[in-house]
Design a protein around this motif. Structure first.
Motif, PDB file in Angstrom:
ATOM      1  N   GLY A 210       6.445  55.961  32.122  1.00 19.44           N
ATOM      2  CA  GLY A 210       6.615  55.803  33.565  1.00 19.44           C
ATOM      3  C   GLY A 210       6.713  54.353  33.965  1.00 19.44           C
ATOM      4  N   GLU A 211       5.889  53.508  33.352  1.00 18.66           N
ATOM      5  CA  GLU A 211       5.966  52.071  33.647  1.00 18.66           C
ATOM      6  C   GLU A 211       7.323  51.510  33.236  1.00 18.66           C
ATOM      7  N   ALA A 212       7.792  51.929  32.059  1.00 21.85           N
ATOM      8  CA  ALA A 212       9.102  51.474  31.587  1.00 21.85           C
ATOM      9  C   ALA A 212      10.217  51.966  32.490  1.00 21.85           C
ATOM     10  N   PHE A 213      10.127  53.206  32.919  1.00 22.75           N
ATOM     11  CA  PHE A 213      11.164  53.799  33.774  1.00 22.75           C
ATOM     12  C   PHE A 213      11.295  53.017  35.073  1.00 22.75           C
ATOM     13  N   GLN A 214      10.170  52.717  35.710  1.00 24.25           N
ATOM     14  CA  GLN A 214      10.218  52.009  36.982  1.00 24.25           C
ATOM     15  C   GLN A 214      10.676  50.564  36.805  1.00 24.25           C
ATOM     16  N   LEU A 215      10.242  49.931  35.722  1.00 22.02           N
ATOM     17  CA  LEU A 215      10.668  48.558  35.472  1.00 22.02           C
ATOM     18  C   LEU A 215      12.176  48.501  35.233  1.00 22.02           C
ATOM     19  N   ALA A 216      12.696  49.464  34.471  1.00 22.80           N
ATOM     20  CA  ALA A 216      14.144  49.531  34.256  1.00 22.80           C
ATOM     21  C   ALA A 216      14.870  49.791  35.567  1.00 22.80           C
ATOM     22  N   ASP A 217      14.294  50.633  36.420  1.00 21.71           N
ATOM     23  CA  ASP A 217      14.886  50.935  37.725  1.00 21.71           C
ATOM     24  C   ASP A 217      14.961  49.672  38.589  1.00 21.71           C
ATOM     25  N   ASP A 218      13.892  48.892  38.574  1.00 21.34           N
ATOM     26  CA  ASP A 218      13.870  47.657  39.362  1.00 21.34           C
ATOM     27  C   ASP A 218      14.879  46.639  38.827  1.00 21.34           C
ATOM     28  N   LEU A 219      15.056  46.609  37.509  1.00 18.66           N
ATOM     29  CA  LEU A 219      16.072  45.724  36.934  1.00 18.66           C
ATOM     30  C   LEU A 219      17.469  46.165  37.345  1.00 18.66           C
ATOM     31  N   LEU A 220      17.700  47.479  37.374  1.00 17.71           N
ATOM     32  CA  LEU A 220      18.999  47.981  37.814  1.00 17.71           C
ATOM     33  C   LEU A 220      19.265  47.632  39.271  1.00 17.71           C
ATOM     34  N   ASP A 221      18.216  47.633  40.100  1.00 16.09           N
ATOM     35  CA  ASP A 221      18.381  47.286  41.508  1.00 16.09           C
ATOM     36  C   ASP A 221      18.831  45.841  41.665  1.00 16.09           C
ATOM     37  N   VAL A 222      18.466  44.992  40.684  1.00 14.08           N
ATOM     38  CA  VAL A 222      18.847  43.575  40.710  1.00 14.08           C
ATOM     39  C   VAL A 222      20.176  43.341  40.002  1.00 14.08           C
ATOM     40  N   GLU A 223      20.377  44.014  38.864  1.00 17.66           N
ATOM     41  CA  GLU A 223      21.506  43.706  37.998  1.00 17.66           C
ATOM     42  C   GLU A 223      22.613  44.760  38.000  1.00 17.66           C
ATOM     43  N   GLY A 224      22.331  45.970  38.471  1.00 18.74           N
ATOM     44  CA  GLY A 224      23.298  47.048  38.398  1.00 18.74           C
ATOM     45  C   GLY A 224      24.253  47.076  39.576  1.00 18.74           C
ATOM     46  N   THR A 225      25.150  48.053  39.543  1.00 17.55           N
ATOM     47  CA  THR A 225      26.098  48.263  40.636  1.00 17.55           C
ATOM     48  C   THR A 225      25.935  49.685  41.166  1.00 17.55           C
ATOM     49  N   ALA A 226      26.395  49.915  42.378  1.00 17.56           N
ATOM     50  CA  ALA A 226      26.326  51.255  42.957  1.00 17.56           C
ATOM     51  C   ALA A 226      27.150  52.245  42.140  1.00 17.56           C
ATOM     52  N   GLU A 227      28.252  51.773  41.538  1.00 18.25           N
ATOM     53  CA  GLU A 227      29.096  52.647  40.727  1.00 18.25           C
ATOM     54  C   GLU A 227      28.340  53.114  39.480  1.00 18.25           C
ATOM     55  N   GLY A 230      24.857  55.130  40.925  1.00 17.07           N
ATOM     56  CA  GLY A 230      25.045  56.264  41.825  1.00 17.07           C
ATOM     57  C   GLY A 230      24.234  56.171  43.092  1.00 17.07           C
ATOM     58  N   LYS A 231      23.668  54.989  43.368  1.00 14.75           N
ATOM     59  CA  LYS A 231      22.896  54.779  44.594  1.00 14.75           C
ATOM     60  C   LYS A 231      22.999  53.311  44.987  1.00 14.75           C
ATOM     61  N   ARG A 232      22.546  52.999  46.198  1.00 17.38           N
ATOM     62  CA  ARG A 232      22.616  51.631  46.696  1.00 17.38           C
ATOM     63  C   ARG A 232      21.721  50.716  45.866  1.00 17.38           C
ATOM     64  N   VAL A 233      22.215  49.513  45.566  1.00 21.68           N
ATOM     65  CA  VAL A 233      21.428  48.534  44.828  1.00 21.68           C
ATOM     66  C   VAL A 233      21.115  47.340  45.729  1.00 21.68           C
ATOM     67  N   GLY A 234      20.174  46.507  45.269  1.00 22.00           N
ATOM     68  CA  GLY A 234      19.779  45.335  46.035  1.00 22.00           C
ATOM     69  C   GLY A 234      18.905  45.637  47.227  1.00 22.00           C
ATOM     70  N   LYS A 235      18.432  46.876  47.347  1.00 22.34           N
ATOM     71  CA  LYS A 235      17.702  47.263  48.555  1.00 22.34           C
ATOM     72  C   LYS A 235      16.285  46.711  48.567  1.00 22.34           C
ATOM     73  N   ASP A 236      15.668  46.531  47.377  1.00 23.96           N
ATOM     74  CA  ASP A 236      14.301  46.016  47.352  1.00 23.96           C
ATOM     75  C   ASP A 236      14.244  44.584  47.862  1.00 23.96           C
ATOM     76  N   ALA A 237      15.161  43.763  47.359  1.00 19.98           N
ATOM     77  CA  ALA A 237      15.195  42.376  47.821  1.00 19.98           C
ATOM     78  C   ALA A 237      15.566  42.312  49.293  1.00 19.98           C
ATOM     79  N   GLY A 238      16.491  43.177  49.710  1.00 21.11           N
ATOM     80  CA  GLY A 238      16.907  43.194  51.109  1.00 21.11           C
ATOM     81  C   GLY A 238      15.783  43.565  52.050  1.00 21.11           C
ATOM     82  N   ALA A 239      14.854  44.422  51.556  1.00 21.06           N
ATOM     83  CA  ALA A 239      13.712  44.836  52.376  1.00 21.06           C
ATOM     84  C   ALA A 239      12.485  43.971  52.135  1.00 21.06           C
ATOM     85  N   ASP A 240      12.629  42.946  51.276  1.00 22.20           N
ATOM     86  CA  ASP A 240      11.532  42.053  50.928  1.00 22.20           C
ATOM     87  C   ASP A 240      10.372  42.816  50.284  1.00 22.20           C
TER      88      ASP A 240
END
Length: 290
Positions: A210-227, A230-240
């Motif tokens: 679970g820790e690995a899954f969430q950490l990978a998810d957070d990396l995708l939010d920074v480094e991944g693309t919506a394509e 399959g979901k919006r990226v950059g939202k964590d940084a945008g929401a601070d």
């Protein structure tokens, strides 16, 4: 079968159970049923069901019962996604590459879809073909993993995740993501009537996964693309919002991810080669792009 084939087989078994549970009925409004099927049967890796099925297989638990419990975990997970996407929470328009339920239908319908899926999860986990002597413990496990001390409480913390330190972030993520993943692993052990040592090893594996899954998810939010995701990226940084990636940086986060994957594999030592697919699952979590 290799990991990809086992993941696909688990998804197929889970989808069969959910499809059967979501057939038309005179008592169920058509639009509500259609929205529920849209939320559950239009994609997804079925990773939590896979963990239930593979953990149960370590103890030769009945495959049909494992599939029913797996579907229960997927219904619970799907409900959380539908509600998390609502404007009052994460306010997302895209999920699994398609409009979120409240966008495809409406907010009230999305709320009721989530409510219905939560109820269906407990219907599946306590009905045939799940053995009656483990149905209660499994329902209790799922309730604890998904409630205020688990996924729901983690989501609340996430909605207010501003200015957290590393320990606060880990707690929030362990509750929001980790509890249900660890619960899926433990459910397989319960279904297989595993001894206390084997059950504890799978819980520890699930915690790390679970820790690995969430950490990978957070990396995708920074480094991944919506394509890719399959979901919006950059939202964590945008929401601070506070994340471990934002706190320590992507390079250090990737190093930590590699450590977690190695530790997760080590916890499966008691199961020998029988757990090879679960070991591969930890690497899949780290390397995924969606």
């Amino acid at each position: 079968m290799d990991f990809a084939a086992r993941l696909a087989a688990a998804a197929e078994a889970t989808n069969r159970v959910m499809d059967q549970a979501l057939q038309p009925s005179p008592a169920v409004p058509d639009r509500l049923l259609n929205a529920t099927r849209y939320a559950t049967l239009a994609g997804g890796k079925r990773f939590r069901p896979f963990l239930v099925i593979e953990s149960a297989a370590l103890f030769d638990a009945p495959a049909d019962a494992a599939a029913a419990v797996a579907a229960a975990f997927e219904c619970l997970h799907s409900y959380s996604l539908v509600h998390d996407d609502l404007p009052a929470m994460d306010d997302d328009d895209l999920r699994r590459g398609q409009p979120t339920v409240h966008k495809a239908y409406d907010e009230a319908t999305a709320i009721l879809v989530g409510d219905g899926l939560q109820a269906l999860a407990f219907e599946l986990i306590t009905g045939d073909p799940v053995p009656s002597d483990v149905a209660g413990p499994l329902a209790h496990l799922l309730a604890r993993a998904s409630g205020n001390a688990g996924m729901v409480g983690g989501q609340y913390r996430d909605l207010n995740a501003i200015g957290l330190d590393a320990e606060g972030i880990r707690l929030m993520q362990a509750m929001k993501t980790g509890r249900l993943i660890a619960g899926a692993c433990e459910a397989g052990a319960v279904l297989g009537r595993a001894d206390a040592g084997a059950r504890a090893a799978l819980v520890r594996y699930g915690d790390l996964l679970g820790e690995a899954f969430q950490l990978a998810d957070d990396l995708l939010d920074v480094e991944g693309t919506a394509e890719e995701t399959g979901k919006r990226v950059g939202k964590d940084a945008g929401a601070d919002k506070a994340t471990l990636v934002g706190l320590i940086g992507p390079a250090a986060a990737r190093a930590r991810l590699a450590e977690i994957v190695a530790a997760a594999a080590d916890t499966l030592a008691p199961f020998g080669d029988r757990a090879s697919v679960l070991r591969e699952a930890s690497r899949f979590v780290a390397d995924r792009r969606s």
